[in-house]
Design an enzyme around this catalytic site. Structure first.
Site, PDB file in Angstrom:
ATOM      1  N   ARG A 157      73.035  51.399  36.305  1.00 57.67           N
ATOM      2  CA  ARG A 157      73.365  52.299  37.541  1.00 57.67           C
ATOM      3  C   ARG A 157      72.278  52.557  38.401  1.00 57.67           C
ATOM      4  O   ARG A 157      70.807  52.148  38.343  1.00 57.67           O
ATOM      5  CB  ARG A 157      73.646  53.898  36.954  1.00 57.67           C
ATOM      6  CG  ARG A 157      74.908  53.884  36.352  1.00 57.67           C
ATOM      7  CD  ARG A 157      75.161  55.331  35.796  1.00 57.67           C
ATOM      8  NE  ARG A 157      76.601  55.548  35.416  1.00 57.67           N
ATOM      9  CZ  ARG A 157      76.936  56.274  34.414  1.00 57.67           C
ATOM     10  NH1 ARG A 157      75.997  57.077  33.917  1.00 57.67           N
ATOM     11  NH2 ARG A 157      78.373  56.265  34.141  1.00 57.67           N
ATOM     12  N   ARG A 184      74.207  57.791  40.618  1.00 60.52           N
ATOM     13  CA  ARG A 184      74.079  59.081  39.735  1.00 60.52           C
ATOM     14  C   ARG A 184      72.607  59.802  40.352  1.00 60.52           C
ATOM     15  O   ARG A 184      71.812  59.277  40.789  1.00 60.52           O
ATOM     16  CB  ARG A 184      73.912  59.202  38.225  1.00 60.52           C
ATOM     17  CG  ARG A 184      75.271  58.463  37.571  1.00 60.52           C
ATOM     18  CD  ARG A 184      76.334  59.520  37.533  1.00 60.52           C
ATOM     19  NE  ARG A 184      77.603  59.100  37.003  1.00 60.52           N
ATOM     20  CZ  ARG A 184      78.553  58.637  37.354  1.00 60.52           C
ATOM     21  NH1 ARG A 184      78.455  58.102  38.612  1.00 60.52           N
ATOM     22  NH2 ARG A 184      79.564  58.347  36.444  1.00 60.52           N
ATOM     23  N   GLY A 237      50.187  79.365  51.447  1.00 60.85           N
ATOM     24  CA  GLY A 237      50.352  80.618  52.025  1.00 60.85           C
ATOM     25  C   GLY A 237      49.443  81.865  51.544  1.00 60.85           C
ATOM     26  O   GLY A 237      48.981  82.657  52.328  1.00 60.85           O
ATOM     27  N   THR A 238      48.874  81.444  50.339  1.00 59.10           N
ATOM     28  CA  THR A 238      47.966  82.514  49.673  1.00 59.10           C
ATOM     29  C   THR A 238      46.871  82.330  50.270  1.00 59.10           C
ATOM     30  O   THR A 238      46.103  83.381  50.611  1.00 59.10           O
ATOM     31  CB  THR A 238      47.804  82.215  48.179  1.00 59.10           C
ATOM     32  OG1 THR A 238      49.260  82.334  47.476  1.00 59.10           O
ATOM     33  CG2 THR A 238      46.970  83.199  47.416  1.00 59.10           C
ATOM     34  N   GLY A 283      54.629  80.191  44.440  1.00 59.92           N
ATOM     35  CA  GLY A 283      55.392  79.919  43.250  1.00 59.92           C
ATOM     36  C   GLY A 283      54.506  79.698  42.025  1.00 59.92           C
ATOM     37  O   GLY A 283      53.299  79.097  42.285  1.00 59.92           O
ATOM     38  N   GLY A 333      48.846  78.828  46.774  1.00 55.82           N
ATOM     39  CA  GLY A 333      48.894  77.557  47.601  1.00 55.82           C
ATOM     40  C   GLY A 333      48.556  77.972  48.893  1.00 55.82           C
ATOM     41  O   GLY A 333      47.795  78.892  49.175  1.00 55.82           O
ATOM     42  N   GLN A 349      59.458  71.131  36.723  1.00 49.41           N
ATOM     43  CA  GLN A 349      58.268  70.546  37.069  1.00 49.41           C
ATOM     44  C   GLN A 349      57.186  71.515  37.247  1.00 49.41           C
ATOM     45  O   GLN A 349      55.907  71.341  37.283  1.00 49.41           O
ATOM     46  CB  GLN A 349      58.436  69.770  38.437  1.00 49.41           C
ATOM     47  CG  GLN A 349      58.881  68.604  38.103  1.00 49.41           C
ATOM     48  CD  GLN A 349      58.998  67.812  39.622  1.00 49.41           C
ATOM     49  OE1 GLN A 349      59.787  67.979  40.396  1.00 49.41           O
ATOM     50  NE2 GLN A 349      58.131  66.807  39.652  1.00 49.41           N
ATOM     51  N   ILE A 371      51.879  72.743  42.681  1.00 50.11           N
ATOM     52  CA  ILE A 371      52.167  71.360  41.960  1.00 50.11           C
ATOM     53  C   ILE A 371      52.513  70.485  43.355  1.00 50.11           C
ATOM     54  O   ILE A 371      52.560  69.440  43.158  1.00 50.11           O
ATOM     55  CB  ILE A 371      53.631  71.552  41.122  1.00 50.11           C
ATOM     56  CG1 ILE A 371      54.794  72.124  42.108  1.00 50.11           C
ATOM     57  CG2 ILE A 371      53.566  72.193  40.015  1.00 50.11           C
ATOM     58  CD1 ILE A 371      56.149  71.929  41.566  1.00 50.11           C
ATOM     59  N   ASP A 372      52.591  71.017  44.281  1.00 52.69           N
ATOM     60  CA  ASP A 372      52.811  70.258  45.278  1.00 52.69           C
ATOM     61  C   ASP A 372      51.511  69.424  46.053  1.00 52.69           C
ATOM     62  O   ASP A 372      51.529  68.398  46.841  1.00 52.69           O
ATOM     63  CB  ASP A 372      53.162  71.014  46.875  1.00 52.69           C
ATOM     64  CG  ASP A 372      54.448  71.856  46.556  1.00 52.69           C
ATOM     65  OD1 ASP A 372      55.388  71.329  45.558  1.00 52.69           O
ATOM     66  OD2 ASP A 372      54.705  72.874  47.122  1.00 52.69           O
TER      67      ASP A 372
END
Ligand code: F6P
Length: 374
Positions: free
Chosen positions: A180, A290, A121-122, A21, A119, A298, A144-145
Site C-alpha cells: 500500500r 491509507r 507566540g510565547t 501547546g 514557542g 507527537q 515540537i515544531d
C-alpha cells in the site's frame, strides 16, 4: 557561571510559566531552573495555565523538592494555555487586553523576573510584557515544531521527531505487507522540521513540507517510478502546513479535472490535506492508499534523553541569565553553546527550513521525493 550579584540588587524571587501547546521537556526545564536558582536562595512561583495564571494571580510555589522525578515527566506540571495577556478570552467569546492585570500580579508579588517557556507566540507575549509593562523577562524556546527564530533547536523537537520516526517505522511494515501507499500526517504548524526529521529518520519515500509546495503529478510519478523498480509500497509523510503548487502546467487534462474537484472539496471541508492527497494518489496511480494521522501522539509522553540533556542545559542557562540579571533575552543554542539572544530580535519571527538546508540535500541525495521534482 558568570558573577552573581551579592548586593541588594540580588534576585530574590521569580515567576515561571509554560505557554502554548505542551511538549515533552517542559518539566525538565522547570526542574533545571528551580534547582539552579533555589541553590542561590531564590524563591520560585509557578503560574498556572500560562499567562492566564499571571493575569488571574493563580500560582504555586516551586521548591527543589517539588522537582524530584520531574526530568522524565511529559507535559507540564504548571499546565498551559494559548492565552495571550493582551488577548485574554472573555465569557462572551471575545478577547480583552489584560496586560495591566498581568503586570500588577508581577509587581504585587515583588518578582525580579518572569521566565516564560514557550514557542513563537510565547516569545512575542513575553516581549510585549517587557516592552509595554517594563518587567524583566527571560525565555527559552519550546516546541515540537522547532520553528522558534534565533536558535538552532527548540526543546521538544527531538522527542516529537523521534515519536514520528518510530511510528513511521511501524507503518513501513504494514504498508509493505499490504503493498500500500501509506500517507502519514504529521504536525509542525507552518514549518517542515518535524516532517523532514521524522521522514528522513524513517526512510520515507516522499516528504512534503510547507517550505516546498508540492505537485500532485510529481508525487504520483515518484510512486509509479518506485513500482517500476519493483517497490510495491510507499511511505508519504505530509506536514500539516504543506500545500500544493498553485500552477501545475504539466498535469494531465483528466487528472486536472479530478484534482480541481478535490481542491474544491478541500476548500469547502475541514478534511486534512492527507485525505485529499490520498484520494488523488489512489486514482492517479491505482495503488491502494491509507492514511495515518500522528497528531497529538507527537507531543505526549516522556522526553528523549537528547531532549532531557537539552532541557537541562536550556534551564541552567536561563537560571544563569536570571541570577546575573541579563534580562530581555531568550536562551538559544548556537552550535555547542547556549547563548542569550535579545527578545526583540526573536519576537514575531519564525524559523522555516532553509531551502539549502543540508538535510534537504541529504534527502534528495537518497532519492526522497520532496514533491517538487522526481
Ligand atoms: O505548536 C505545536 C503544535 O502541536 C503544532 O504542531 C500544531 O499545529 C498545534 O500545536 C496544535 O495546536 P493545539 O494544541 O492548539 O491543537
Amino acid at each position: 557561571m558568570a558573577e552573581i550579584s551579592k548586593n541588594a540588587n540580588r534576585v530574590k524571587s521569580i515567576g515561571i510559566l509554560t505557554s502554548g501547546g505542551d511538549c515533552p521537556g517542559l518539566n525538565a526545564v522547570i526542574r533545571a531552573i528551580v534547582r539552579a536558582v533555589a541553590h542561590e536562595g531564590v524563591e520560585v512561583f509557578g503560574f498556572l495555565e500560562g499567562f492566564t495564571g499571571l493575569v488571574e494571580n493563580r500560582f504555586q510555589t516551586l521548591s527543589d523538592a517539588d522537582c524530584s522525578g520531574l526530568l522524565t515527566v511529559g507535559g507540564t506540571i504548571l499546565r498551559t494555555s494559548r492565552n495571550k495577556p493582551n488577548k485574554m478570552p472573555t465569557p462572551d467569546g471575545g478577547v480583552r487586553d489584560m496586560t495591566g492585570a498581568a503586570i500588577e500580579t508581577y509587581r504585587r508579588m515583588n518578582l525580579d523576573c518572569l521566565v516564560c517557556l514557550g514557542g513563537g507566540g510565547t516569545q512575542k507575549s513575553a516581549f510585549h510584557l517587557m516592552s509595554e509593562g517594563g518587567i524583566n523577562v527571560v525565555t527559552a524556546p519550546k516546541t515540537i515544531d522547532n520553528d522558534v527564530f534565533g536558535t538552532d533547536i527548540c526543546f521538544g523537537y527531538d522527542t516529537g521527531m523521534t515519536i514520528g520516526a518510530e511510528a513511521i517505522d511501524r507503518l513501513h511494515t504494514t504498508a509493505s505487507s499490504h503493498h500500500r501507499v501509506m500517507i502519514v500526517d504529521v504536525m509542525g504548524h507552518n514549518t517542515g522540521w518535524l516532517a523532514l526529521g521524522s521522514g528522513v529518520a524513517s526512510g520515507a519515500d516522499v516528504i512534503l513540507i510547507p517550505e516546498i509546495p508540492y505537485s500532485l503529478n510529481v508525487v504520483a510519478e515518484s510512486l509509479l517510478e518506485r513500482m517500476r523498480h519493483g517497490k510495491r509500497f510507499s511511505i508519504v509523510v505530509v506536514a500539516e502546513g504543506a500545500t500544493e503548487t498553485v500552477a501545475e502546467p504539466s498535469r494531465k487534462r483528466a487528472d486536472r479535472a479530478k484534482a480541481s474537484e478535490l481542491k474544491n472539496k478541500e476548500a469547502s471541508s475541514s478534511q486534512p490535506k492527507s485525505i485529499i492527497l490520498a484520494e488523488y494518489l489512489q486514482s492517479a496511480t491505482g495503488l491502494e492508499t491509507r492514511i495515518s494521522s500522528l497528531g497529538y501522539l507527537q507531543r505526549g509522553g516522556i522526553p528523549t534523553p537528547a531532549d532531557r540533556i537539552l532541557c537541562t542545559a536550556f534551564g541552567a542557562k536561563a537560571a544563569e541569565l536570571v541570577l546575573t540579571r541579563k534580562f530581555g533575552n531568550m536562551v538559544a543554542k548556537r552550535g555547542e553553546d547556549f547563548v542569550p539572544v535579545p527578545l526583540k530580535d526573536v519576537a514575531g519571527k519564525r524559523r522555516a527550513v532553509p531551502l539549502d538546508h543540508p538535510l534537504l540535500q541529504a534527502a534528495r541525495a537518497v532519492n526522497t521525493c520532496l514533491g517538487d521534482r522526481t
